[in-house]
Enzyme design. Structure first.
Site, PDB file in Angstrom:
ATOM      1  CB  VAL A  25      -0.942   0.026   1.225  1.00 13.67           C
ATOM      2  CG1 VAL A  25      -1.897   1.215   1.127  1.00 13.67           C
ATOM      3  CG2 VAL A  25      -1.724  -1.267   1.342  1.00 13.67           C
ATOM      4  CG  ASP A  52      -7.646 -11.191   5.936  1.00  8.06           C
ATOM      5  OD1 ASP A  52      -7.453 -11.858   6.976  1.00  8.06           O
ATOM      6  OD2 ASP A  52      -6.735 -10.568   5.358  1.00  8.06           O
TER       7      ASP A  52
END
Length: 262
Positions: free
Chosen positions: A14, A122
């Site tokens: 990211v 998740d």
């Protein structure tokens, strides 16, 4: 324009980036390059990204854009200046009001997605972002679904999901539904209420096996001050049989709303 790295996980990197066309900073999630070589992944990526871009909820981090460039697949999301729930977990129980807010907001976000047939796969503290006012945003919706069955990952035996928060049925590789997310949210609740996750082991696979077979260490033995209704909530959310858990995330939120501070 990519400005700086924000973090790297098992499934993506990211970066903080600047989008000049609308004069805003964004979070750019870039998936591993080798995935773009898998045609199964590319088809799934586009299909899931389109679904996620339509998913609207105040506590789900929205998708601004997605695509492929120079052999990389990417997803563009809002840049949240503050941190994650994981950063606030320091080995000690969180205040009751904070626990209640997290379960209410993330539970409602999951319920919204589940009613549309979407499972997160998740749910964990590092995927729960906190804004400046302490409100929650559930991130990484659909990333695990995009990667499931990807040749490049299955060939290396990589595990999709996070073992410490993974439901027994997900760990066994059997079909899952929204109740798997409820189990994972139950693990998050366990950690917020006690300061630790229920199962630890030397390897990720050993943690998965514990979720499947080992009895749950009672939260009240880890934190004797935990309110009894909260204790019962954790036991129900983390029941190994999906049929014995809360039937919906909304039911879990309702139970949390009915629980009062000690």
């Amino acid at each position: 324009r990519i400005l700086e790295p924000l973090g790297r996980g098992g499934m993506a990197s990211v970066y903080k980036a600047y989008q000049p066309s609308v004069d805003r900073h964004v979070a750019l999630k870039i998936l591993p390059r080798h995935l773009a070589e898998d045609p199964n992944f590319l088809a799934r990526f586009e299909q899931e990204a389109k679904i996620l871009a339509k998913l609207q909820h105040p506590h789900i981090l929205p998708v601004h854009d997605f695509g492929e460039s120079d052999g990389f697949t990417y997803i563009v999301m809002p840049f949240i200046r503050t941190g994650t729930l994981a950063a606030t977990l320091t080995g000690q129980p969180l205040p009751f009001d904070q626990i209640k807010r997290v379960i209410a907001q993330i539970g409602d976000a999951l319920d919204c997605a589940h009613t549309q047939g979407l499972v997160h796969r998740d749910v964990k503290p590092s995927n729960i972002l906190l804004d400046e006012r302490g409100n929650c945003l559930l991130a990484d919706f659909g990333i695990a679904k995009m990667l499931e069955g990807t040749d490049a990952l299955t060939a290396t035996g990589s595990l999709i999901g996070t073992p410490q928060y993974m439901s027994p049925e997900q760990g066994m590789g059997t079909p899952i539904d929204g109740r798997s997310d409820i189990y994972s949210l139950g693990v998050v609740l366990y950690e917020m209420a006690t300061g630790q996750v229920p199962f630890e082991a030397e390897t990720p696979l050993a943690v998965v096996v514990k979720h499947i077979h080992d009895p749950l260490p009672l939260p009240s033995r880890v934190n004797p001050t935990i309110p009894e209704p909260l204790h019962r909530m954790i036991l129900r959310a983390m029941h190994k049989a999906p049929s014995e858990r809360f039937p919906t995330a909304n039911a879990m939120v309702a139970a949390m709303s009915a629980t009062t501070a000690p």
